[in-house]
Design an enzyme around this catalytic site. Sequence first.
Site, short mmCIF file in Angstrom:
data_model
loop_
_atom_site.label_atom_id
_atom_site.label_comp_id
_atom_site.label_asym_id
_atom_site.label_seq_id
_atom_site.Cartn_x
_atom_site.Cartn_y
_atom_site.Cartn_z
CG HIS A 72 -2.08 -0.94 1.32
ND1 HIS A 72 -3.22 -0.83 1.90
CD2 HIS A 72 -2.29 -1.90 0.34
CE1 HIS A 72 -4.10 -1.65 1.60
NE2 HIS A 72 -3.38 -2.46 0.74
CE1 TYR A 201 -5.95 3.23 11.16
CE2 TYR A 201 -5.15 3.82 8.92
CZ TYR A 201 -5.31 3.09 10.11
OH TYR A 201 -4.05 1.92 10.23
N PRO A 293 -4.10 -0.17 18.49
CG PRO A 293 -6.12 -1.27 18.04
CD PRO A 293 -5.56 -0.61 19.43
CE LYS A 297 3.97 2.88 13.10
NZ LYS A 297 4.17 2.50 12.06
CE1 TYR A 385 -1.12 3.77 9.55
CE2 TYR A 385 -0.17 2.60 7.49
CZ TYR A 385 -1.05 2.59 8.60
OH TYR A 385 -2.20 1.83 8.53
C1 PHB Z 1 -5.99 -4.54 10.30
O1 PHB Z 1 -5.82 -4.76 9.49
O2 PHB Z 1 -6.37 -5.52 11.39
C2 PHB Z 1 -5.45 -3.32 10.83
C3 PHB Z 1 -5.06 -2.30 10.16
C4 PHB Z 1 -4.71 -1.19 10.78
C5 PHB Z 1 -4.58 -0.72 11.97
C6 PHB Z 1 -5.08 -1.89 12.84
C7 PHB Z 1 -5.38 -3.08 12.33
O3 PHB Z 1 -4.49 0.44 12.24
#
Ligand code: PHB
Length: 391
Positions: A72, A201, A293, A297, A385
């Site tokens: 990505h 997000y 989460p 990280k 990130y």
């Molecule tokens: C996930 O794909 O489970 C995932 C992706 C991004 C995050 C947390 C979990 O910030």
Amino acid sequence: MRTQVGIIGAGPSGLLLSHLLHLAGIESIVVEDRSRRYVEERIRAGVLEQQCVDLLVESGVGGRLLREGLVHHGVNLRFGGRTCRIDFARLTPGRAVTVYGQHEVVKDLIAARIEAGGEILFDVEDTSVEGIATDAPRIRFRHGGQAQSIACDFIAGCDGFHGISRPAIPHGALKVYERVYPFAWLGILAEAPPCSDELIYALHDDGFALLSMRSPRITRLYLQCRPDEDLEAWSDDRVWAELHKRLEDRDGPRVNEGPILQKGVTPMRSFVVEPMRHGRLYLAGDAAHIVPPTGAKGMNLAAADVRVLAHAFAAYYRERRTDLLDAYSAAALGRIWKAQRFSWWMTSMLHRFDGDSAFDRRRQLAELEYVAGSVAAQTSLAENYVGLPLD
Ligand code: PHB
Ligand code: APR
């Protein structure tokens, strides 16, 4: 039994440490209290920083990751009816993230250890450690109904937040830093094609939502919920209605629905202990620190810890140097605290906090507006990130 480094826990930290030690010619035995099947199927996060990918590839366990992982080059922030794309290719040239489930990394590492003749004892019970402040530490456990023990030079406590390693360190020898958030994530795994090629997000008036994926056929989704949320209250219809509401904007795609394969609640916590060592017991990964989460990280920090720790063990066995082992905790904590800051910041910016005043709400929106309008702010988000450079 006897080995050089006894490792407690077959999660990403313990398995990757065992693999890296093997490449350096150092013996280890891993003990795990769950079954192989359980650890290989445990669904966790799935975003790997560039250097985590590089470490897995360079150490010879990245073949499937390179074939099946989804690279990505950006993520989306959605708020106030609009979407802001953080473009890694422009802001952090040459660096990206790879979406590949943590349990797939675990499968690849287990396969590599077994292929190399490595020893992983699954389904152990009653694990304990003794003599951690001496030169002859030992791991005790029961396996197949028999009491067993492993005499080691060192023990690596890679047994996660609920393991026995950290509590085995005498009270008062560790300083604990902790923040528990007043919300959790409801995680959903659905058999439906992701409606976006990149993660979304979202902050909505009713709370946070995240769209992620595991493959072109499987979507991974999260919704902010209460920490004591009752899963029974979340029918599939309610889940989809909430996801449509929180994740979609005027012009964007509609979230694709499909059979829900799994639902679960993940609590949110920031936690660090210092130092990450007591005598001959070294802590790594979730045994020493937890991040919420939102910044993705967790596994990346675990991999960064064991990379430093494996180097330190290699220097010890090659040249009897102890300086790198002594420096391990401070070296790992530098990165950990930066990831703590980033994860806390992403969490604060993207969730509804009960009790926030009107001022707090406007300030939170101003933060998102600032990120959306500033290359400097987007660069800061992007470099954290994709992963800060290794020290
Ligand atoms: C996930 O794909 O489970 C995932 C992706 C991004 C995050 C947390 C979990 O910030
Ligand atoms: N004896 C043996 N094994 C144990 C014990 C015990 N007493 N207690 C826990 N374990 C095992 C767990 O079953 C688990 O398989 O230790 C392992 C710890 O693995 P993780 O919890 O995955 O922690 P870690 O390897 O540090 O990986 C960190 O995991 O929680 C995620 O988001 C986090 O991505 C991060 C990653």
